[in-house]
Enzyme design. Structure first.
Site, mmCIF file in Angstrom:
data_model
loop_
_atom_site.group_PDB
_atom_site.id
_atom_site.type_symbol
_atom_site.label_atom_id
_atom_site.label_comp_id
_atom_site.label_asym_id
_atom_site.label_seq_id
_atom_site.Cartn_x
_atom_site.Cartn_y
_atom_site.Cartn_z
ATOM 1 N N TYR A 131 0.811 -1.231 0.000
ATOM 2 C CA TYR A 131 0.000 0.000 0.000
ATOM 3 C C TYR A 131 0.839 1.274 0.000
ATOM 4 C CZ TYR A 131 -4.288 -2.604 1.275
ATOM 5 O OH TYR A 131 -5.354 -3.446 1.313
ATOM 6 N N TYR A 189 -18.651 -6.050 4.695
ATOM 7 C CA TYR A 189 -19.852 -6.319 5.485
ATOM 8 C C TYR A 189 -20.795 -5.125 5.474
ATOM 9 C CZ TYR A 189 -19.480 -11.057 6.795
ATOM 10 O OH TYR A 189 -19.519 -12.423 6.712
ATOM 11 N N GLU A 226 -17.946 -20.195 9.309
ATOM 12 C CA GLU A 226 -17.675 -20.712 7.964
ATOM 13 C C GLU A 226 -17.470 -22.208 8.079
ATOM 14 O OE1 GLU A 226 -15.809 -17.335 4.986
ATOM 15 O OE2 GLU A 226 -14.417 -18.555 6.139
ATOM 16 N N HIS A 250 -15.193 -6.794 10.347
ATOM 17 C CA HIS A 250 -16.574 -7.089 9.943
ATOM 18 C C HIS A 250 -17.544 -7.079 11.134
ATOM 19 C CE1 HIS A 250 -14.719 -7.915 6.211
ATOM 20 N NE2 HIS A 250 -14.497 -9.201 6.348
ATOM 21 N N MET A 379 -38.460 -13.099 14.764
ATOM 22 C CA MET A 379 -38.615 -12.851 16.194
ATOM 23 C C MET A 379 -39.118 -14.123 16.815
ATOM 24 S SD MET A 379 -40.575 -9.359 16.697
ATOM 25 C CE MET A 379 -39.819 -7.806 16.421
ATOM 26 N N SER A 400 -38.572 -13.750 5.708
ATOM 27 C CA SER A 400 -37.473 -14.319 4.920
ATOM 28 C C SER A 400 -37.449 -13.601 3.587
ATOM 29 C CB SER A 400 -37.693 -15.809 4.694
ATOM 30 O OG SER A 400 -37.524 -16.473 5.905
HETATM 31 C C1 BG6 Z 1 -13.037 -11.854 4.215
HETATM 32 C C2 BG6 Z 1 -12.114 -12.730 4.988
HETATM 33 O O1 BG6 Z 1 -12.873 -10.512 4.576
HETATM 34 O O2 BG6 Z 1 -14.374 -12.239 4.453
HETATM 35 C C3 BG6 Z 1 -12.328 -14.182 4.641
HETATM 36 O O3 BG6 Z 1 -10.771 -12.372 4.713
HETATM 37 C C4 BG6 Z 1 -13.781 -14.570 4.759
HETATM 38 O O4 BG6 Z 1 -11.540 -15.018 5.474
HETATM 39 C C5 BG6 Z 1 -14.671 -13.555 4.051
HETATM 40 O O5 BG6 Z 1 -13.945 -15.844 4.202
HETATM 41 C C6 BG6 Z 1 -16.134 -13.825 4.346
HETATM 42 O O6 BG6 Z 1 -16.944 -12.996 3.576
HETATM 43 P P1 BG6 Z 1 -18.455 -13.389 3.311
HETATM 44 O O7 BG6 Z 1 -19.005 -12.220 2.593
HETATM 45 O O8 BG6 Z 1 -18.447 -14.648 2.524
HETATM 46 O O9 BG6 Z 1 -19.071 -13.599 4.658
#
Ligand code: BG6
Length: 484
Positions: A131, A189, A226, A250, A379, A400
């Site tokens: 950067y 996010y 994940e 996030h 809820m 939903s």
């Molecule tokens: C990224 C991370 O910022 O977000 C990853 O570096 C992760 O490790 C990803 O898998 C998850 O993003 P999303 O949008 O799939 O929840």
């Protein structure tokens, strides 16, 4: 809307992020008419010596199979790819950037528009180590020079620093080269549909206004799971770990939107002012309120050292010291290689005082916002069991998105955020003081982990993570509810 020539320059064009996220997002914007062929040109820049067509070939597959893509798009794909040109060069020498500037200028002359201004958007899909030099090179060689106005903006991805000092150093360096309104620190996010919905939900609904506080809410969880491991990213991940990869950015951004006070208006600065205040009100993390984990098999990745102490799972409780939230734990939890893929916010309310139904055991009122997959809000509440019985059960009021908004394709986070950068809207981007406050919260904990003072507990791949995390949750007051 501004008119005139727009050059979008993707630095790190042959990397994973560019291929999987940046170019597909640009393609979707193009397909929907937000990028006009007569104004836009896209440049890929990276070190690899490849031709324009080779870059296009690398990208094509990701465009054809991305979200919202269909076989009908193939003509669009070809037209879009024709907008992309590739320039090879290094990240720390002027030569490549001078060439890039020449290409951009030629495009500007050809497309411009004597009447129009020139807009240059530099997207740094790059490792953070480069950067500083890349920003310097852009400043030296590639700024918009049009007398007719326009702008130069840069988009930077996380990880933005590794701790407070390194982030501040980077911020100072970039801050000397660009003004804050030119810098877009992306946290994808903030581009997710249900994250963008949070302020509307909280401040446009009378339901929530009086309840959203310590008098009614017992605890709040913000969870990321994940169901896969580091998958070829072990080298990067091991240097950062789950707290830097997910929680410090996030999940903390989501926390800000859940916990902040009502902004004076929807102006980006007003919103970000309130986010900073929440971050500054977070108390130092108590190591007793942290559980770290590492999935078994993580070190089998050849790019991860055998003795790695890096957490792939963490539960961290944050406490906000202000009038609204005193005493309410914010439980942030993130993990890789768990039993499911899900991101959600769970707001758990306190028990009803003087319960005459004796329904406490069935669970509490809980409001769940599922960010992904399958966006939803529901809820959990207690109702009379339908029928002759006068007993109670837990049920749900369920919104939903897949059912309610069938006709809408929810845009990818990156698509929305890139459009914001072109429009000059910084509302969904992280301001410098926000970033600093975020690092202030996590740096002491991260240093203890880096120094080996805190060790991750092993957990099985495909499990819920270390059981100690569940005990911590219970201790914090979370009550598991049934029926959903
Ligand atoms: C990224 C991370 O910022 O977000 C990853 O570096 C992760 O490790 C990803 O898998 C998850 O993003 P999303 O949008 O799939 O929840």
């Amino acid at each position: 809307p501004e008119s005139g020539c727009l050059s979008i320059i993707v630095l790190g064009a042959s990397g994973d992020l560019a291929k999987k996220k940046t170019f597909p997002a640009l393609f979707n914007l193009y397909r929907q008419g937000f990028l006009q062929s007569n104004e836009v040109h896209i440049f890929g820049y990276a070190r690899t010596r490849i031709t324009d067509d080779e870059l296009r070939d690398r990208i094509r597959g990701h465009l054809l199979h991305g979200k919202g893509a269909s076989s009908e798009n193939s003509e669009d794909v070809s037209k879009f790819l024709q907008l992309i040109k590739y320039v090879a060069g290094s990240y720390d020498a002027e030569e490549g950037f001078r060439l890039l500037d020449k290409e951009i200028s030629e495009h500007e002359v050809s497309k411009n528009s004597k009447e129009g201004s020139s807009r240059r958007l530099f997207y740094l899909a790059l490792p953070p180590s480069v950067y500083p030099s890349v920003c310097q090179m852009i400043k030296t060689c590639c700024m918009n020079k049009s007398d007719l106005g326009g702008w130069t903006r840069i988009v930077v991805e996380k990880p933005f620093g590794k701790d407070l000092d390194s982030a501040e150093e980077l911020s100072t360096h970039i801050g000397e080269l660009f003004d804050e309104p030119q810098i877009y620190r992306i946290d994808h996010y903030l581009g997710k549909e249900l994250v963008q919905n949070l302020l509307v939900l909280r401040f446009a609904n009378r339901f929530f206004l009086p309840l959203w506080n310590r008098d009614n809410i017992d605890n709040i969880q913000i969870v990321f799971r994940e169901d896969f491991g580091t998958e070829g990213r072990g080298g990067y991940f091991d240097e950062y770990g789950i707290i830097r990869d997910i929680i410090q950015n996030h999940l903390l951004q989501v926390l800000c939107l859940v916990a902040m006070e009502k902004p004076v208006s929807l102006k980006p600065e007003h919103i970000r002012d309130e986010k900073v205040k929440v971050l500054q009100s977070v108390l130092p993390i108590d190591a007793e309120e942290v559980v770290l984990g590492q999935y078994e098999g993580y070190i089998d990745d050849p790019t991860v050292p055998d003795n790695s102490n890096t957490p792939t799972f963490a539960t961290v409780i944050l406490r906000i010291h202000n009038e609204r939230w005193e005493g309410v734990p914010f439980i942030l939890k993130a993990g890789k290689a768990l039993n499911s893929r899900k991101a959600e916010i769970r707001v758990q309310f306190k028990d009803v005082p003087g319960d005459i139904f004796k329904c406490k055991k069935q669970g509490r009122n809980e409001f769940v916002i599922r960010l992904q997959p399958s966006e939803a809000m529901y809820m959990k509440l207690t109702v009379k069991k339908p029928g002759l019985d006068m007993s109670t059960i837990q049920s749900e009021l369920d919104l939903s998105y897949g059912q309610r908004y069938q006709e809408v394709t929810i845009p990818e986070a990156y698509e929305r955020l890139i459009l914001d950068t072109i429009r000059g809207d910084q509302q969904h981007f992280v301001r410098r003081d926000e970033l600093k406050a975020a690092w202030e919260i996590f740096t002491p904990l991260l240093h203890r982990i880096d120094d080996g003072e805190m060790k991750p507990l092993p957990y099985k791949s495909g499990s819920r993570g270390p059981v100690e995390a569940d005990s911590l949750l219970e201790k914090a007051g979370y009550v598991q509810t049934h029926g959903y």
